[in-house]
Design a protein around this motif. Structure first.
Motif, PDB file in Angstrom:
ATOM      1  N   ARG A  58      12.905 -68.380  76.132  1.00 29.92           N
ATOM      2  CA  ARG A  58      12.733 -67.307  77.119  1.00 29.92           C
ATOM      3  C   ARG A  58      13.698 -67.391  78.305  1.00 29.92           C
ATOM      4  O   ARG A  58      14.263 -66.358  78.701  1.00 29.92           O
ATOM      5  N   PRO A  59      13.963 -68.572  78.870  1.00 35.88           N
ATOM      6  CA  PRO A  59      14.938 -68.615  79.977  1.00 35.88           C
ATOM      7  C   PRO A  59      16.334 -68.149  79.574  1.00 35.88           C
ATOM      8  O   PRO A  59      17.078 -67.630  80.412  1.00 35.88           O
ATOM      9  N   LEU A  60      16.692 -68.303  78.316  1.00 34.42           N
ATOM     10  CA  LEU A  60      18.004 -67.839  77.854  1.00 34.42           C
ATOM     11  C   LEU A  60      18.057 -66.316  77.817  1.00 34.42           C
ATOM     12  O   LEU A  60      19.118 -65.722  78.031  1.00 34.42           O
ATOM     13  N   ASP A  74      16.020 -64.354  79.815  1.00 31.70           N
ATOM     14  CA  ASP A  74      15.889 -63.897  81.197  1.00 31.70           C
ATOM     15  C   ASP A  74      17.144 -64.149  82.029  1.00 31.70           C
ATOM     16  O   ASP A  74      17.366 -63.476  83.023  1.00 31.70           O
ATOM     17  N   GLY A  75      17.963 -65.098  81.631  1.00 33.08           N
ATOM     18  CA  GLY A  75      19.230 -65.374  82.308  1.00 33.08           C
ATOM     19  C   GLY A  75      20.354 -64.587  81.650  1.00 33.08           C
ATOM     20  O   GLY A  75      20.122 -63.579  80.965  1.00 33.08           O
ATOM     21  N   ASP A  76      21.563 -65.064  81.805  1.00 32.57           N
ATOM     22  CA  ASP A  76      22.721 -64.368  81.234  1.00 32.57           C
ATOM     23  C   ASP A  76      23.213 -64.970  79.923  1.00 32.57           C
ATOM     24  O   ASP A  76      24.144 -64.447  79.318  1.00 32.57           O
ATOM     25  N   TRP A  77      22.602 -66.065  79.469  1.00 33.77           N
ATOM     26  CA  TRP A  77      23.124 -66.743  78.286  1.00 33.77           C
ATOM     27  C   TRP A  77      23.086 -65.846  77.055  1.00 33.77           C
ATOM     28  O   TRP A  77      24.071 -65.752  76.323  1.00 33.77           O
ATOM     29  N   HIS A  90      17.713 -56.348  82.647  1.00 37.28           N
ATOM     30  CA  HIS A  90      16.664 -57.322  82.339  1.00 37.28           C
ATOM     31  C   HIS A  90      15.322 -56.832  82.856  1.00 37.28           C
ATOM     32  O   HIS A  90      15.252 -56.155  83.875  1.00 37.28           O
ATOM     33  N   ILE A 102      15.953 -58.424  77.328  1.00 41.90           N
ATOM     34  CA  ILE A 102      17.285 -58.061  77.797  1.00 41.90           C
ATOM     35  C   ILE A 102      17.685 -56.793  77.048  1.00 41.90           C
ATOM     36  O   ILE A 102      17.492 -56.689  75.838  1.00 41.90           O
TER      37      ILE A 102
END
Length: 119
Positions: free
Chosen positions: A19-21, A23-26, A45, A50
């Motif tokens: 999930r952090p990937l 929610d971030g830009d990765w 987002h 995304i």
């Protein structure tokens, strides 16, 4: 928005790592590629999703759902044309081969996520 295609793939990692990937830009970088490709797509987002918007008709969304100790990655493609929505399949040559492209895209992203998390 009219749904056109949906595909999913399993990531061998828990949702708490995936999930952090999203929610971030990765994920945007891994899915879209370099800055040149991103110049033609708007990225947005919301928690856990995304979105990619491009051309006059396309919106793609990537999200993830828990699946035990793994994660199900989901890629959905929508027709967002405000006018002439009927022309979208014609403009895209009736989407011949597009379903496979969507499936291959989410499979490839799932493998890249696994490689990234293993590094």
């Amino acid at each position: 928005m009219r749904p056109l295609f949906e595909a999913s793939a399993t990531v061998r990692a828990p949702i708490e790592q995936v999930r952090p990937l999203i929610d971030g830009d990765w994920v945007a970088g891994a899915f879209l590629g370099g800055e040149q490709a991103r110049a033609y797509v708007e990225v947005d987002h919301r928690p856990g999703v995304i979105g990619f918007r491009g051309h006059w008709w396309y919106r793609g969304e990537i999200s993830a759902e828990p699946a035990g100790d793994r994660t199900t990655l989901i890629y959905r493609v929508f027709n967002i044309a405000r006018t002439s929505a009927w022309a979208v399949p014609l403009a895209n040559r009736l989407f011949i081969g597009y379903r496979r492209t969507v499936r291959d895209g989410v499979d490839g992203l799932a493998r890249r996520i696994e490689q990234h998390l293993a590094a």
